[in-house]
Design a protein around this motif. Structure first.
Motif, PDB file in Angstrom:
ATOM      1  N   GLY A   1      -5.853   1.999  -8.078  1.00 21.14           N
ATOM      2  CA  GLY A   1      -5.281   1.976  -6.739  1.00 21.14           C
ATOM      3  C   GLY A   1      -4.552   3.230  -6.307  1.00 21.14           C
ATOM      4  N   ALA A   2      -4.565   4.281  -7.145  1.00 20.27           N
ATOM      5  CA  ALA A   2      -3.871   5.501  -6.741  1.00 20.27           C
ATOM      6  C   ALA A   2      -4.588   6.155  -5.563  1.00 20.27           C
ATOM      7  CB  ALA A   2      -3.806   6.474  -7.914  1.00 20.27           C
ATOM      8  N   ASP A   3      -3.820   6.900  -4.746  1.00 23.28           N
ATOM      9  CA  ASP A   3      -4.391   7.541  -3.567  1.00 23.28           C
ATOM     10  C   ASP A   3      -4.845   8.956  -3.857  1.00 23.28           C
ATOM     11  OD1 ASP A   3      -2.022   5.636  -2.424  1.00 23.28           O
ATOM     12  OD2 ASP A   3      -3.801   5.655  -1.131  1.00 23.28           O
ATOM     13  N   ASP A   4      -4.265   9.566  -4.863  1.00 23.08           N
ATOM     14  CA  ASP A   4      -4.584  10.957  -5.161  1.00 23.08           C
ATOM     15  C   ASP A   4      -4.126  11.211  -6.596  1.00 23.08           C
ATOM     16  OD1 ASP A   4      -5.352  13.562  -4.953  1.00 23.08           O
ATOM     17  OD2 ASP A   4      -4.069  14.052  -3.227  1.00 23.08           O
ATOM     18  N   TYR A   5      -4.541  12.341  -7.137  1.00 21.79           N
ATOM     19  CA  TYR A   5      -4.036  12.670  -8.460  1.00 21.79           C
ATOM     20  C   TYR A   5      -3.927  14.176  -8.598  1.00 21.79           C
ATOM     21  CZ  TYR A   5      -8.551  14.300 -10.081  1.00 21.79           C
ATOM     22  OH  TYR A   5      -9.690  15.011 -10.236  1.00 21.79           O
ATOM     23  N   VAL A   6      -2.985  14.592  -9.425  1.00 20.71           N
ATOM     24  CA  VAL A   6      -2.860  16.011  -9.751  1.00 20.71           C
ATOM     25  C   VAL A   6      -2.746  16.125 -11.258  1.00 20.71           C
ATOM     26  CG1 VAL A   6      -1.830  16.866  -7.629  1.00 20.71           C
ATOM     27  CG2 VAL A   6      -0.380  15.834  -9.375  1.00 20.71           C
ATOM     28  N   THR A   7      -3.247  17.238 -11.804  1.00 21.50           N
ATOM     29  CA  THR A   7      -3.138  17.421 -13.251  1.00 21.50           C
ATOM     30  C   THR A   7      -2.075  18.461 -13.556  1.00 21.50           C
ATOM     31  OG1 THR A   7      -5.039  18.879 -13.027  1.00 21.50           O
ATOM     32  CG2 THR A   7      -5.453  16.717 -13.940  1.00 21.50           C
ATOM     33  N   LYS A   8      -1.369  18.208 -14.633  1.00 17.40           N
ATOM     34  CA  LYS A   8      -0.366  19.158 -15.094  1.00 17.40           C
ATOM     35  C   LYS A   8      -1.081  20.381 -15.644  1.00 17.40           C
ATOM     36  CE  LYS A   8       2.792  15.473 -16.413  1.00 17.40           C
ATOM     37  NZ  LYS A   8       3.344  14.709 -17.545  1.00 17.40           N
ATOM     38  N   PRO A   9      -0.564  21.584 -15.590  1.00 18.57           N
ATOM     39  CA  PRO A   9       0.730  21.888 -14.980  1.00 18.57           C
ATOM     40  C   PRO A   9       0.589  22.045 -13.469  1.00 18.57           C
ATOM     41  CG  PRO A   9      -0.243  23.855 -15.932  1.00 18.57           C
ATOM     42  CD  PRO A   9      -1.213  22.753 -16.165  1.00 18.57           C
ATOM     43  N   LEU A  10       1.335  21.257 -12.730  1.00 18.38           N
ATOM     44  CA  LEU A  10       1.244  21.348 -11.279  1.00 18.38           C
ATOM     45  C   LEU A  10       2.479  22.040 -10.755  1.00 18.38           C
ATOM     46  CD1 LEU A  10       2.864  18.429  -9.749  1.00 18.38           C
ATOM     47  CD2 LEU A  10       2.104  18.146 -12.090  1.00 18.38           C
TER      48      LEU A  10
ATOM     49  N   ASP B   1       0.810  -1.205   0.000  1.00 16.42           N
ATOM     50  CA  ASP B   1       0.000   0.000   0.000  1.00 16.42           C
ATOM     51  C   ASP B   1       0.852   1.267   0.000  1.00 16.42           C
ATOM     52  OD1 ASP B   1       0.933  -0.163   2.514  1.00 16.42           O
ATOM     53  OD2 ASP B   1      -0.977   0.234   3.504  1.00 16.42           O
ATOM     54  N   LEU B   2       1.945   1.221  -0.748  1.00 15.77           N
ATOM     55  CA  LEU B   2       2.770   2.408  -0.937  1.00 15.77           C
ATOM     56  C   LEU B   2       1.918   3.517  -1.564  1.00 15.77           C
ATOM     57  CD1 LEU B   2       5.656   3.591  -0.918  1.00 15.77           C
ATOM     58  CD2 LEU B   2       5.934   2.678  -3.225  1.00 15.77           C
ATOM     59  N   PRO B   3       1.867   4.698  -0.954  1.00 17.24           N
ATOM     60  CA  PRO B   3       1.018   5.768  -1.509  1.00 17.24           C
ATOM     61  C   PRO B   3       1.435   6.165  -2.933  1.00 17.24           C
ATOM     62  CG  PRO B   3       1.672   6.297   0.720  1.00 17.24           C
ATOM     63  CD  PRO B   3       2.461   5.087   0.319  1.00 17.24           C
ATOM     64  N   ILE B   4       0.416   6.321  -3.777  1.00 16.69           N
ATOM     65  CA  ILE B   4       0.670   6.677  -5.180  1.00 16.69           C
ATOM     66  C   ILE B   4      -0.098   7.953  -5.507  1.00 16.69           C
ATOM     67  CG2 ILE B   4       0.432   5.945  -7.584  1.00 16.69           C
ATOM     68  CD1 ILE B   4       0.229   3.047  -6.485  1.00 16.69           C
ATOM     69  N   ILE B   5       0.592   8.921  -6.074  1.00 20.78           N
ATOM     70  CA  ILE B   5      -0.088  10.105  -6.597  1.00 20.78           C
ATOM     71  C   ILE B   5       0.097  10.112  -8.109  1.00 20.78           C
ATOM     72  CG2 ILE B   5      -0.202  12.618  -6.634  1.00 20.78           C
ATOM     73  CD1 ILE B   5       0.822  12.654  -3.803  1.00 20.78           C
ATOM     74  N   ILE B   6      -1.013  10.166  -8.800  1.00 20.74           N
ATOM     75  CA  ILE B   6      -0.937  10.196 -10.253  1.00 20.74           C
ATOM     76  C   ILE B   6      -0.720  11.631 -10.719  1.00 20.74           C
ATOM     77  CG2 ILE B   6      -2.387  10.021 -12.308  1.00 20.74           C
ATOM     78  CD1 ILE B   6      -3.473   7.451 -11.160  1.00 20.74           C
ATOM     79  N   VAL B   7       0.234  11.781 -11.625  1.00 26.85           N
ATOM     80  CA  VAL B   7       0.497  13.092 -12.212  1.00 26.85           C
ATOM     81  C   VAL B   7       0.138  12.964 -13.682  1.00 26.85           C
ATOM     82  CG1 VAL B   7       2.225  14.838 -12.694  1.00 26.85           C
ATOM     83  CG2 VAL B   7       2.382  13.476 -10.611  1.00 26.85           C
ATOM     84  N   THR B   8      -0.923  13.640 -14.109  1.00 24.74           N
ATOM     85  CA  THR B   8      -1.389  13.383 -15.465  1.00 24.74           C
ATOM     86  C   THR B   8      -1.662  14.669 -16.236  1.00 24.74           C
ATOM     87  OG1 THR B   8      -3.140  12.374 -16.780  1.00 24.74           O
ATOM     88  CG2 THR B   8      -3.749  13.137 -14.601  1.00 24.74           C
ATOM     89  N   ALA B   9      -1.447  14.568 -17.534  1.00 21.36           N
ATOM     90  CA  ALA B   9      -1.781  15.703 -18.396  1.00 21.36           C
ATOM     91  C   ALA B   9      -3.175  15.523 -18.963  1.00 21.36           C
ATOM     92  CB  ALA B   9      -0.771  15.811 -19.531  1.00 21.36           C
ATOM     93  N   ARG B  10      -3.766  14.370 -18.697  1.00 20.05           N
ATOM     94  CA  ARG B  10      -5.101  14.097 -19.224  1.00 20.05           C
ATOM     95  C   ARG B  10      -6.121  14.423 -18.162  1.00 20.05           C
ATOM     96  NH1 ARG B  10      -3.722   9.033 -22.477  1.00 20.05           N
ATOM     97  NH2 ARG B  10      -5.838   8.329 -22.077  1.00 20.05           N
ATOM     98  N   THR B  11      -7.070  15.248 -18.515  1.00 21.14           N
ATOM     99  CA  THR B  11      -8.034  15.683 -17.511  1.00 21.14           C
ATOM    100  C   THR B  11      -9.389  15.021 -17.706  1.00 21.14           C
ATOM    101  OG1 THR B  11      -8.453  17.550 -18.924  1.00 21.14           O
ATOM    102  CG2 THR B  11      -6.998  17.915 -17.076  1.00 21.14           C
TER     103      THR B  11
END
Lengths: 454, 225
Positions: B95-104, B73-83
């Motif tokens: 299974g990701a814990d959070d996500y952020v969209t570019k440009p971050l 259960d290693l925390p995963i944050i998705i960093v994506t350019a797709r919204t």
């Protein structure tokens, strides 16, 4: 009053035409039939009266005394009346009539043979008058036409009923035919409005009628072309989004590193660095807003959910850094919508107030009755800034319109898309956004969205 | 705080800039260019959080996410350019814990990482929250159903504890987002929706007809005693 629809015009025309035709026919039938029957009746009555008159004449000629018996014994219809007028004497037989009620010419002793129709005692009668030469008298026979008139009445009723029925039939037929003929049109309307509503998969069914096949084919081809184009645009927008976001990520993070090390870069280079980093931030915001506003058309949102507008506004206001504005809530209207968009509306309005008017001074959530009696959730964001001149009030919701600030961009003027996004998101909720003057100076931004009862 | 971050990103410029900026924020950043490289690095322990780009050459981000989740259960944050909603939801479902969209910006990302790695503060020592057939122990971070341990990621666990601790009161989405993901952000409730779905799949007897975690339409969720 709106004009009648095509279907009803067709129906009325057909009904009226049918009415006209059948009434003409009925009129002809009526005239021919009644004329013929009346003539028949007249002829037989006259023939009968002539025979009777000759008998009376002969009887008088021979001076026989049994005149009364003769009159009674004459062959007449059951309700007929016979009058024998001689100078100074009136003999009657058959149905009783008031002789004085008869018009003078009938009783004119010296008259020539005549026939006519009269109403005597409420009954329509045929009057046959024949001179009796031997006694300078007149033989008058009144033949009632009750039977005939009853027949005429029946015929009349039948014809009128027939005409009315055919008129109604024509109306019904016209309505049916109109609907039948317009059915492809309503299919077309349905398909077109589905496309207008955003469902580009709408197509017309194949038509077997050669008159309609072409229309259906053309419509479907147009819809397919539109769908292809929208898909292509969406793919392009997605590609653009990706291609722009990647370098922007590099830029904003590099700018952040530089910003943190601002002290290491003195003099002119430092000033240039300030310009660069602040502009990179603004550029990034602008690109993000631009991508949002342009991809907005084809985004499939989460299904709309009921949202407590007051709670949403409070949440957005409380999540903002800096001194918080009190939220004035006089109602808790529920709206059906998308949280992300409504959050964006509220925060963009607050951003706008902050950038151009020193921050919002009042945020209010109200509910009011619309013109149609439906509830409208209303959000007001007031600021105490310079206000928006009346002639710019519509324009400031346009993209990249900076209103009175055009040409004098300060350090932080935003993307120029904030209010355009507000307008777009609100419109998507079937609402309206505008700006008015705030009582006491400043601007009041108003958003109204239909309430939901669910 | 010196968290160790694995940054999986195929764009070299982003990798460098984000690496520098996160370094400034006080993180120890390790780079990985591809999914394969990331999985290889992750087979050795020692990372606190993974920042994962979804579009990677070879093994893509979703695949890496699933593989990681299967193993721990290693925390995963998705960093994506797709919204697009579909991509974000796919990432969270994987299974990701959070996500952020570019440009971050690195500072925002740093706040999210810290929130994700924060210890859960709810609950007293030795307290056992009993909800339905679940025994939740906030102090040791375990959940048992009928004596059998249910495995949750730390984010799922914090979400469950927040719901359970409310003791039958409605917890709004905003409160949950604030308490579990730790910062004020609003609007996007997909993150919460998918996590609730994931949690239900693990703790509900019938995830399609939830009886423990009940949706209160228009306001939030409730977990009865």
């Amino acid at each position: 009053m709106a004009r009648f629809s095509l279907r009803w015009r067709v129906a009325v025309a057909l009904g009226f035409g049918s009415l006209l035709l059948t009434s003409a026919l009925a009129l002809v039938v009526w005239n021919l039939t009644t004329g013929y029957m009346l003539r028949q009746r007249e002829q037989s009555a006259v023939r009968q009266a002539e025979v009777n008159a000759r008998l009376v004449d002969e009887s008088l000629h021979s001076g026989s005394n049994g005149l009364d018996e003769l009159l009674t014994g004459l062959t007449t219809g059951p309700d007929s009346t016979i009058l024998l007028l001689r100078p100074g004497e009136v003999l009657t037989s058959g149905r009783e009539v008031d002789v004085d009620a008869l018009p003078r010419p009938v009783l004119d002793v010296g008259g020539a043979p005549s026939r006519g129709r009269l109403v005597v005692g409420g009954v329509s009668v045929l009057v046959v008058t024949l001179p009796i030469p031997s006694a300078q008298g007149v033989y008058v026979e009144l033949v009632p036409l009750v039977q005939l008139e009853r027949t005429f009445g029946f015929l009349n009723a039948a014809l009128v009923m027939g005409v009315l029925c055919s008129g109604l039939l024509g109306l019904g037929l016209g309505s049916w035919a109109g609907r039948r003929a317009l059915r492809p049109l309503s299919e077309l309307t349905r398909a077109a409005s589905r496309i207008a509503g955003g469902d580009l998969r709408a197509r017309l069914p194949e038509q077997t009628d050669p008159d309609l096949a072409h229309l259906a084919t053309t419509f479907n081809a147009t819809a397919a072309a539109l769908q292809r184009r929208v898909l292509k645009d969406a793919r392009f927008a997605g590609d653009v989004s990706h291609e722009l976001r990647s370098p922007l990520t590099t830029m904003v993070n590099a700018a952040e590193v530089l910003h943190r090390r601002r002290a290491e870069v003195p003099g002119t280079a430092g000033k240039a660095l300030d310009l660069l980093t602040s502009e990179v931030d603004r550029f990034a915001r602008m690109v993000v807003d631009l991508l949002e506003i342009s991809r907005d058309q084809q985004v499939d949102d989460a299904p709309p959910e009921p949202i407590d507008l007051a709670a949403l506004v409070r949440n957005v206001v409380s999540a903002r850094p800096g001194p918080s504005v009190p939220v004035e809530v006089t109602a808790s209207p529920q709206v059906l919508g998308d949280r992300r968009r409504l959050d964006r509306v509220v925060s963009n309005l607050l951003d706008n107030a902050e950038r151009h008017a020193g921050g919002a001074v009042r945020v209010a959530v109200l509910s009011r009755k619309g013109l149609a009696g439906d509830g409208l959730a209303r959000l007001e964001v007031d600021d105490a800034g310079p206000g928006v001149p009346a002639d710019l009030r519509d324009r400031i919701f346009d993209r990249f319109d900076r209103g009175a600030r055009a040409g004098s961009r300060g350090a932080d003027t935003g993307s120029g898309l904030g209010l355009a996004l507000v307008a777009q998101h609100v419109q998507r909720h079937r609402g309206a956004a505008w700006v008015e003057g705030r009582p006491g100076g400043g601007a009041r931004f108003v958003v109204e969205i239909p309430e939901t009862t669910a | 705080m010196d968290f160790s971050v694995l940054l999986v990103e195929d764009d070299e410029h982003i990798r460098q800039a984000l690496g520098l900026a996160l370094g400034d924020e006080g993180f120890a950043v390790t780079d990985a260019v591809s999914g394969e490289a990331a999985l290889e690095l992750l087979s050795a322990d020692g990372f606190d959080v993974v920042l994962l780009d979804l579009m990677l050459p070879g093994v893509d981000g979703l695949e890496v996410c699933r593989t990681l989740r299967a193993g721990g259960d290693l925390p995963i944050i998705i960093v994506t350019a797709r919204t697009d909603a579909a991509d974000v939801i796919a990432g969270l479902e994987a299974g990701a814990d959070d996500y952020v969209t570019k440009p971050l910006v690195a500072s925002v990302l740093a706040a999210r990482i810290r929130a994700l790695l924060r210890r859960t503060g709810t609950g007293r020592d030795d307290e056992v929250l009993r909800r339905g057939d679940l025994d939740i122990r906030p102090d040791v971070g375990t959940v048992h159903r009928d004596g059998v341990q249910v495995h949750l990621t730390s984010t799922e666990f914090r979400l469950l504890v927040e719901l359970a601790a409310a003791a039958g009161r409605i917890v709004t989405r905003e409160q949950l987002l604030r308490r579990v993901w730790g910062y004020d952000y609003f609007g996007d409730t997909r993150l919460l929706d998918v996590h609730i779905r994931r949690l239900r799949r693990k703790v509900e007897r019938d995830p399609d007809d939830p009886t423990l975690i009940v949706t209160v339409r228009g306001s939030g969720y409730r977990m009865d005693r």
